[in-house]
Design a protein around this motif. Structure first.
Motif, PDB file in Angstrom:
ATOM      1  N   SER A   1     -51.052   5.334  25.694  1.00  0.00           N
ATOM      2  CA  SER A   1     -50.496   6.631  26.379  1.00  0.00           C
ATOM      3  C   SER A   1     -49.253   6.655  27.568  1.00  0.00           C
ATOM      4  O   SER A   1     -48.688   6.799  27.416  1.00  0.00           O
ATOM      5  CB  SER A   1     -51.541   8.116  26.251  1.00  0.00           C
ATOM      6  OG  SER A   1     -51.428   8.771  25.117  1.00  0.00           O
TER       7      SER A   1
ATOM      8  N   ARG B   1     -46.779   4.479  28.117  1.00  0.00           N
ATOM      9  CA  ARG B   1     -45.604   5.205  27.253  1.00  0.00           C
ATOM     10  C   ARG B   1     -44.752   5.576  28.301  1.00  0.00           C
ATOM     11  O   ARG B   1     -44.021   6.214  28.667  1.00  0.00           O
ATOM     12  CB  ARG B   1     -46.008   6.097  26.236  1.00  0.00           C
ATOM     13  CG  ARG B   1     -46.270   4.917  25.125  1.00  0.00           C
ATOM     14  CD  ARG B   1     -45.832   5.643  23.353  1.00  0.00           C
ATOM     15  NE  ARG B   1     -46.797   6.906  23.771  1.00  0.00           N
ATOM     16  CZ  ARG B   1     -48.510   6.593  22.762  1.00  0.00           C
ATOM     17  NH1 ARG B   1     -49.099   5.733  22.423  1.00  0.00           N
ATOM     18  NH2 ARG B   1     -48.702   7.890  22.682  1.00  0.00           N
ATOM     19  N   ARG B   2     -45.925   6.922  28.799  1.00  0.00           N
ATOM     20  CA  ARG B   2     -44.906   7.605  30.417  1.00  0.00           C
ATOM     21  C   ARG B   2     -44.468   6.733  31.818  1.00  0.00           C
ATOM     22  O   ARG B   2     -43.956   7.236  31.475  1.00  0.00           O
ATOM     23  CB  ARG B   2     -46.954   8.639  30.327  1.00  0.00           C
ATOM     24  CG  ARG B   2     -46.493   9.750  31.716  1.00  0.00           C
ATOM     25  CD  ARG B   2     -47.566   9.749  32.553  1.00  0.00           C
ATOM     26  NE  ARG B   2     -48.158   9.244  32.972  1.00  0.00           N
ATOM     27  CZ  ARG B   2     -49.405   8.643  33.521  1.00  0.00           C
ATOM     28  NH1 ARG B   2     -50.478   9.958  33.325  1.00  0.00           N
ATOM     29  NH2 ARG B   2     -50.038   7.953  34.612  1.00  0.00           N
TER      30      ARG B   2
ATOM     31  N   PHE C   1     -38.583   7.158  25.396  1.00  0.00           N
ATOM     32  CA  PHE C   1     -38.017   6.819  23.272  1.00  0.00           C
ATOM     33  C   PHE C   1     -36.983   8.121  22.800  1.00  0.00           C
ATOM     34  O   PHE C   1     -37.055   9.293  24.082  1.00  0.00           O
ATOM     35  CB  PHE C   1     -39.347   7.391  23.441  1.00  0.00           C
ATOM     36  CG  PHE C   1     -40.616   6.464  22.268  1.00  0.00           C
ATOM     37  CD1 PHE C   1     -40.249   5.562  21.585  1.00  0.00           C
ATOM     38  CD2 PHE C   1     -41.368   6.336  23.521  1.00  0.00           C
ATOM     39  CE1 PHE C   1     -41.153   4.564  21.449  1.00  0.00           C
ATOM     40  CE2 PHE C   1     -42.320   4.877  22.981  1.00  0.00           C
ATOM     41  CZ  PHE C   1     -42.098   4.487  21.944  1.00  0.00           C
TER      42      PHE C   1
ATOM     43  N   VAL D   1     -42.019  14.361  31.829  1.00  0.00           N
ATOM     44  CA  VAL D   1     -42.449  13.081  32.364  1.00  0.00           C
ATOM     45  C   VAL D   1     -42.436  12.381  33.436  1.00  0.00           C
ATOM     46  O   VAL D   1     -43.872  12.396  33.848  1.00  0.00           O
ATOM     47  CB  VAL D   1     -41.411  12.059  31.347  1.00  0.00           C
ATOM     48  CG1 VAL D   1     -42.327  10.861  31.629  1.00  0.00           C
ATOM     49  CG2 VAL D   1     -41.085  11.835  29.533  1.00  0.00           C
TER      50      VAL D   1
ATOM     51  N   LEU E   1     -45.083  14.691  33.717  1.00  0.00           N
ATOM     52  CA  LEU E   1     -46.105  13.702  33.920  1.00  0.00           C
ATOM     53  C   LEU E   1     -46.984  12.468  34.208  1.00  0.00           C
ATOM     54  O   LEU E   1     -48.368  12.121  35.488  1.00  0.00           O
ATOM     55  CB  LEU E   1     -46.300  13.698  32.444  1.00  0.00           C
ATOM     56  CG  LEU E   1     -46.415  14.420  31.596  1.00  0.00           C
ATOM     57  CD1 LEU E   1     -46.592  13.020  29.486  1.00  0.00           C
ATOM     58  CD2 LEU E   1     -47.647  14.795  31.301  1.00  0.00           C
TER      59      LEU E   1
END
Ligand code: ATP
Ligand code: MG
Lengths: 231, 406
Positions: A83, A86-87, A92, A112, A115
């Protein structure tokens, strides 16, 4: 020793859609990529493009083999780690419906970054910067439902790129677009690749799109049948 | 940001939100009102029953409650009255002397209860005076005049003005007998009581039964009846070991039990309604959450943690739950308050209720803010927990499955 940026080592993937049924989507694939490459993965439908991209992005796990990103193993690790990976390091872009429908373009792009815990002012600055490059400055306050497919894909690319990942993976980003929008999107991705030195790997069926890549990989039945550097 | 997404989704899935809020608000209002009604009617019923005759607090001599014999009488009633004079919390204190005698009229002989009361004070602790049906109530100077239950009068075949005799045992074990005239007939509606009880003024009783300054018990009317139990303890401490005190909860344990059983049935009915609501809310949440599986997959793909997704979805249910419960609590509370001030009147039942001596035609609901808050909290927990299964279910998808979910 000079390690590759992205190292795919002997990846196999077997799906079990039924009790007795097995689908070997990827067969013993090994590939290496350097930082800053602009790569296309092509091949007929069912050849394993999506599966390969998902595994390289830490979204799916291989049945056998390993993937290293910047020397760090990203296969066989915990979902919590993935997780965060990817962050912080991977962007993507999917074929369609990439955006959160209740958030405006700006909020989608900033998602993002927020995040990641970036500051308000940094989010603002970066959003303006990528919006400029992707020609979506006018669209920032619109909701996804109010934009065309091409505009939505540009916002999705903006979101992927805004958080400054090491790697952007795009699975047939142009498949739902008309050829003019598709070409526009590819041109923008290409200039982002050059300006920001972000590694971009995308899949496509479209010869026009495939032609833009500097590194071209051809899959067939889950195997690499060509790995070349045209142009 | 999750807050923003949650709020926007509440508005985006308007149908689900509205239906959820309406259902939950109605159920909350129903629960709040049903509780207020049950508590109110029980309170009223207890009040009527206790006030008919038993009284809120009873004082007896040590040992009398287990063995109600002449040895265990209160032998110095004046001293009890004196030591409780100006006792905080006591509105009225009145002695009674209950004895059993044989009545005989021209027609029949029947055993019954023959009780001495202070007619004026008794007015304030029981409904005897208010239950008058024929003739008139007693005064303290009445001699050989009896006030009796309607069923007892019927059994003896006597009416107001008729004469009858009684034979009994005096407090000194002597033989006691006299001729009485019926002054009044009462009907409380408690059949058993109406067919046994009769009353005379205490000064007269003391003379014929040799019971000067004696009493079987005292009845206390508290200033605040709701605090009868605490008052009883304080009285017990003041009077010491020679006396015993008991609140209505102790003397009427059966009634308390009956109310509890009634409440349980009430809550079971509510629980069934809750179950239905629980599943409706759950199904709606499932629908909405499943419509968003792909979106959640994208959120996961770009690095949102499962815990973050969980809190985002939970936040939605919490917000919806809060709004519903506040709305429902407000409606239910308003209804409870309105019917507290303007009691529900069971028109058509007037006669029936009056016949029972219970002034129950008007049934006020209870208005207790704390109880309303408790009910709201219960509904809130229920509403949020109804969404937990769908949330866990959708969160159990791997990101890749979620993205490819159709
Ligand atoms: N979740 C899954 N369960 C079972 N089989 C799967 C699953 N995902 C992919 N496959 C199978 O794996 C093979 C490779 O699929 P993949 O989606 O990677 O191909 P693709 O090259 O992306 O095809 P397309 O061009 O149609 O998108 C196919 O045979 C497909 O049916
Ligand atoms: Mg595919």
């Amino acid at each position: 020793m000079n390690q590759p940026f992205l190292d795919v080592k002997k990846i196999s993937k077997i799906f079990h859609p039924g009790r007795e049924v097995k689908v070997q989507a990827l067969v013993d694939i090994s590939l290496t990529f350097d930082r800053g490459e602009f790569v296309v993965i092509s091949g007929p439908s069912g050849s394993g493009k999506t599966t390969l991209l998902n595994i390289m992005g830490g979204l799916d796990s291989p049945t056998a083999g390993d993937v290293f990103l910047d020397g760090e193993r990203i296969t066989g690790v915990e979902e919590k780690f993935l997780s965060r990976l990817r962050r912080d390091h991977i962007g993507f872009v999917f074929q369609a419906y990439n955006l959160i429908p209740v958030l405006t373009a700006r909020e989608n792009i900033e998602y993002v970054m927020q995040l990641q815990g970036r500051s308000r002012s940094e989010c603002d600055r970066r959003t303006r910067e990528v919006a400029e490059k992707l020609a979506i400055a006018e669209l920032l306050d619109k909701l996804p439902g109010e934009m065309s497919g091409g505009q939505q894909q540009r916002v999705a690319v903006a979101r992927a790129v805004a958080s400054r990942p090491k790697l952007i993976l795009a699975d047939e980003p142009t498949a739902n677009l008309d050829s003019k929008s598709a070409e526009g999107l590819m041109d923008m991705m290409q200039s982002l690749n050059q300006d920001e030195r972000i590694t971009i790997i995308f899949s496509s069926h479209d010869p026009l799109v495939i032609g833009k890549a500097k590194h071209s990989i051809l899959l067939k039945d889950g195997q690499v049948t060509a790995d070349e550097f045209p142009g | 940001m999750f807050f923003k997404i949650a709020i926007r989704n509440i508005f985006a899935y308007r149908k689900r939100s509205i239906i959820t809020v309406i259902l939950l608000a109605c159920t909350t209002a129903l629960l709040v009102f049903a509780t207020a009604y049950m508590d109110g009617s029980h309170g009223r019923l207890i009040q009527s029953s206790v006030e008919i005759y038993p009284g809120y607090v009873q004082i007896t001599h040590q040992g009398f409650r287990e063995n109600p014999s002449l040895e265990n009488l209160i032998f110095d009633a004046a001293q009890v009255s004196e030591s409780l004079q100006d006792f905080p919390g006591i509105e009225v204190l009145t002695p009674r002397f209950e004895s059993y005698v044989l009545f005989s009229s021209a027609e029949k002989a029947v055993g019954g209860m023959f009780t001495a009361i202070d007619p004026e004070k008794e007015r304030q602790v029981s409904r005897l005076a208010a239950s008058l049906k024929q003739g008139s109530y007693l005064t303290s100077t009445d001699q050989a005049l009896v006030y009796m239950g309607s069923e007892l009068a019927k059994r003896l075949k006597v009416g107001v003005g008729d004469q009858l005799a009684f034979v009994g045992t005096g407090a000194d074990y002597s033989f006691a007998a006299d001729t009485l005239t019926v002054k009044g007939i009462f009907q409380t509606g408690l059949f058993d009581f109406d067919s046994r009880a009769s009353f005379v003024a205490k000064p007269y009783f003391d003379r014929v039964m040799a019971a000067e300054n004696y009493a079987t018990h005292f009845i206390v009317q508290p200033v605040r009846p709701a605090e009868a139990a605490t008052l009883e303890v304080a009285i017990g401490q003041r009077l010491g070991a020679e006396y015993e005190s008991a609140s209505w909860q102790q003397t009427m344990a059966g009634l308390v039990q009956a109310m509890r059983v009634d409440s349980i049935f009430g809550y079971i009915t509510l629980a069934i309604i809750f179950m239905v609501i629980f599943f409706v809310v759950m199904i709606y949440t499932l629908l909405v959450v499943y419509a968003r599986v792909r979106e959640i997959g994208i959120l996961r793909a770009v690095g949102t943690g499962p815990g973050q997704i969980f809190s985002m979805l939970l936040l939605e249910s919490v917000l919806l739950g809060l709004v519903s419960v506040l709305l429902g609590g407000l409606i239910g509370g308003a209804l409870a308050y309105y019917f507290h001030i303007n009691p529900i009147v069971f028109s058509g039942f007037d006669e029936q209720f009056k016949q029972y001596g219970l002034a129950l035609t008007a049934m006020p609901t209870d208005f207790a803010p704390l109880v309303i808050l408790r009910d709201m909290a219960v509904m809130f927990v229920l509403s949020v927990s109804a969404t937990l299964y769908p949330i866990f279910k959708v969160n159990a998808f791997k990101p890749i499955e979620a993205i490819h979910h159709v």
